[in-house]
Design a protein around this motif. Structure first.
Motif, short mmCIF file in Angstrom:
data_model
loop_
_atom_site.label_atom_id
_atom_site.label_comp_id
_atom_site.label_asym_id
_atom_site.label_seq_id
_atom_site.Cartn_x
_atom_site.Cartn_y
_atom_site.Cartn_z
N LYS A 1 7.72 -32.93 7.72
CA LYS A 1 9.00 -32.55 7.88
C LYS A 1 9.68 -32.64 6.46
CE LYS A 1 10.26 -34.01 12.51
NZ LYS A 1 11.15 -34.80 13.51
N SER A 2 9.30 -33.44 5.60
CA SER A 2 10.18 -33.62 4.19
C SER A 2 9.32 -32.41 3.49
CB SER A 2 9.46 -34.79 3.60
OG SER A 2 10.05 -34.88 2.39
N CYS A 3 8.15 -32.05 3.53
CA CYS A 3 7.71 -30.61 3.14
C CYS A 3 8.64 -29.54 3.40
CB CYS A 3 6.24 -30.48 3.30
SG CYS A 3 5.01 -31.79 2.55
N LEU A 4 8.86 -29.53 4.79
CA LEU A 4 9.50 -28.14 5.21
C LEU A 4 10.99 -28.47 5.12
CD1 LEU A 4 7.35 -27.59 8.46
CD2 LEU A 4 7.16 -26.41 6.30
N GLU A 5 11.83 -29.67 4.70
CA GLU A 5 12.70 -29.97 4.61
C GLU A 5 13.49 -29.77 5.87
OE1 GLU A 5 14.44 -28.52 0.54
OE2 GLU A 5 13.06 -27.16 1.41
N THR A 6 12.87 -30.26 6.92
CA THR A 6 13.57 -30.32 8.44
C THR A 6 13.53 -31.59 9.00
OG1 THR A 6 11.14 -29.91 9.25
CG2 THR A 6 12.71 -27.97 8.87
N SER A 7 13.65 -32.70 8.17
CA SER A 7 13.98 -33.86 8.46
C SER A 7 15.10 -34.51 9.38
CB SER A 7 13.85 -35.10 7.51
OG SER A 7 12.84 -35.00 6.68
N SER A 8 16.22 -33.51 9.45
CA SER A 8 17.30 -33.57 10.21
C SER A 8 17.65 -32.35 11.24
CB SER A 8 18.26 -34.20 9.54
OG SER A 8 18.92 -33.29 8.92
N PRO A 9 18.46 -32.32 12.20
CA PRO A 9 18.64 -31.19 12.85
C PRO A 9 19.42 -30.36 11.90
CG PRO A 9 19.01 -33.00 14.54
CD PRO A 9 18.50 -33.49 13.01
N LYS A 10 20.47 -30.74 11.12
CA LYS A 10 21.43 -30.19 10.40
C LYS A 10 20.53 -29.51 9.33
CE LYS A 10 25.08 -30.95 7.12
NZ LYS A 10 26.19 -31.97 6.29
N GLN A 11 19.51 -29.98 8.60
CA GLN A 11 18.44 -29.17 7.84
C GLN A 11 18.04 -28.00 8.43
OE1 GLN A 11 16.14 -32.74 6.30
NE2 GLN A 11 16.86 -32.25 4.35
N ARG A 12 17.42 -28.14 9.50
CA ARG A 12 16.82 -27.23 10.22
C ARG A 12 17.78 -26.13 10.64
NH1 ARG A 12 12.39 -26.92 13.53
NH2 ARG A 12 13.45 -25.36 14.79
N LEU A 13 19.13 -26.46 10.75
CA LEU A 13 19.99 -25.17 11.19
C LEU A 13 20.36 -24.47 9.73
CD1 LEU A 13 21.57 -24.19 13.63
CD2 LEU A 13 23.46 -25.93 12.91
N GLN A 14 20.35 -25.23 8.90
CA GLN A 14 20.64 -24.58 7.45
C GLN A 14 19.51 -23.68 6.76
OE1 GLN A 14 21.10 -28.19 5.10
NE2 GLN A 14 23.35 -28.27 5.02
N ILE A 15 18.19 -24.05 7.30
CA ILE A 15 17.23 -23.12 7.20
C ILE A 15 17.22 -21.91 7.89
CG2 ILE A 15 14.74 -22.98 6.93
CD1 ILE A 15 14.68 -25.78 6.05
N LEU A 16 17.71 -22.27 9.16
CA LEU A 16 17.50 -21.17 10.22
C LEU A 16 18.56 -20.12 10.09
CD1 LEU A 16 16.92 -23.03 13.47
CD2 LEU A 16 15.32 -21.42 12.58
N ALA A 17 19.84 -20.64 9.09
CA ALA A 17 20.92 -19.75 8.98
C ALA A 17 20.68 -18.81 7.83
CB ALA A 17 22.19 -20.82 8.78
N THR A 18 19.75 -19.45 7.11
CA THR A 18 19.30 -18.40 5.52
C THR A 18 18.11 -17.61 5.95
OG1 THR A 18 18.33 -20.15 4.79
CG2 THR A 18 20.54 -19.94 4.30
N GLN A 19 17.54 -18.01 7.11
CA GLN A 19 16.27 -17.31 7.51
C GLN A 19 16.44 -15.85 8.46
OE1 GLN A 19 12.61 -19.46 9.06
NE2 GLN A 19 13.39 -18.64 10.86
N PRO A 20 16.01 -14.57 8.04
CA PRO A 20 16.47 -13.50 8.47
C PRO A 20 15.90 -13.39 9.95
CG PRO A 20 15.56 -12.92 6.31
CD PRO A 20 15.45 -14.56 6.69
#
Length: 346
Positions: A190-209
């Protein structure tokens, strides 16, 4: 010269520099391995006798570290693996880290002093960082991988490797050890992917086409680049097979690429060391002689769940309703039907 041409020229200069560094590392390793005294060339019979037996392609796998790859090594012991990558394989962009402090590493691993001198005497020296928690990698600013004038989308490590991860002797209970090491690997992924928290996941998804929804936000820099790899090496047999490393990787959103038998002979100068430190007198245990396996995982775009889809719709200001609606909408409809059913029964 235009701005784009200037950036391209700088990238070419940087690549040339990386090639020179790799060549220098190879030359240094070759010079240290070459005997100083002159010897007669071997005869034809000697050459035939010294030739190894042919090895089937399926039995031997190429070393998964390229000369120009940006490689981050996690959880190093005495840093002999980092030394082998740099000196033997000419890897020009290696950064190595340990969980222990520098004083703890020196106390636990007597070989570290000479290895440290070899790595830091190179030009440029190999970056070495201590007190690095593998479950919090992306939080360390000094470990961000940037590539100068290259496109921002190219920022991020090509490969992050955790060679023989282990929490140490936290408990003699096998089940507790298994759970502790599974938690270590999940948080590392999760740390490598920067998805350790739901907020981080959502931030990545928001910038992901997404299909039909090109992101209006600027792509963010990445700790591990898209398509980058995570490499984990584990011993074979129990309790390590109980960790189910493939399932753990899939659970966090990684793609399982391949695995093969780890061959310690491909890394001259590497010596496996215990998490607790070097045993006085050497001991009879040698990790290099044990069967082990290399697992390769790839970073791929995240797949949002139903709740995340709803949040993304709100962030994008879209009013499009997905088939069946979101979870909250389905719950609302279900409650309405239940009330209607109660009314009819009355």
């Amino acid at each position: 010269m235009s701005k784009s041409k200037t950036k391209k020229a700088r990238r070419e200069l940087k690549r040339d520099g990386a090639r020179k560094i790799a060549a220098h590392h190879k030359k240094t390793a070759k010079a240290s391995a070459t005997p100083t005294h002159a010897s007669k060339p071997p005869t034809k019979k000697q050459k035939m006798a010294s030739q190894p037996l042919p090895t089937q392609a399926s039995q031997k796998h190429d070393v998964p570290f390229g000369e120009y790859d940006h490689v981050l090594l996690v959880g190093e012991g005495d840093f002999s693996f980092a030394r082998s990558l740099v000196l033997t394989h000419g890897c020009a962009n290696v950064t190595a880290t340990s969980y222990d402090s520098e004083s703890e590493v020196r106390a636990k691993y007597p070989a570290f002093d000479s290895i440290h001198a070899q790595l830091t005497d190179l030009t440029p020296p190999v970056p070495i960082h201590h007190d690095i928690d593998a479950t919090k990698l992306s939080t360390y600013k000094q470990l961000r991988c940037t590539r100068g004038d290259d496109d921002e989308a190219q920022d991020g490590w090509d490969t992050i490797a955790f060679v023989f991860p282990h929490t140490g002797g936290l408990s003699t209970d096998v089940n507790r050890q298994v759970r502790a090491n599974q938690a270590l690997l999940v948080e590392f992924f999760k740390s490598c992917l920067e998805t350790s928290s739901p907020k981080q996941r959502l931030q990545i998804l928001a910038t992901q086409p997404r299909r039909g929804h090109p992101s209006p936000l600027r792509p963010r820099s990445q700790f591990l680049r898209m398509g980058g790899r995570i490499i984990v090496t584990l011993f074979e047999g129990e309790p390590y097979t109980l960790w189910n490393v493939r399932d753990l990787a899939r659970h966090v959103g990684l793609k399982v690429v391949e695995s093969w038998k780890f061959d310690a002979s491909q890394y001259p100068g590497y010596g496996h060391v215990r998490t607790l430190g070097t045993i006085e007198g050497g001991g009879a245990w040698k990790g290099e002689d044990r069967d082990a396996r290399v697992y390769v995982f790839e970073k791929v775009p995240l797949v949002p769940d139903s709740d995340e889809e709803e949040e993304l719709e709100k962030l994008s200001g879209g009013k499009r309703e997905r088939p069946g609606g979101g979870r909250k909408e389905r719950e609302k409809k279900g409650s309405k039907r239940a009330r209607q059913g109660s009314d009819s029964e009355d």
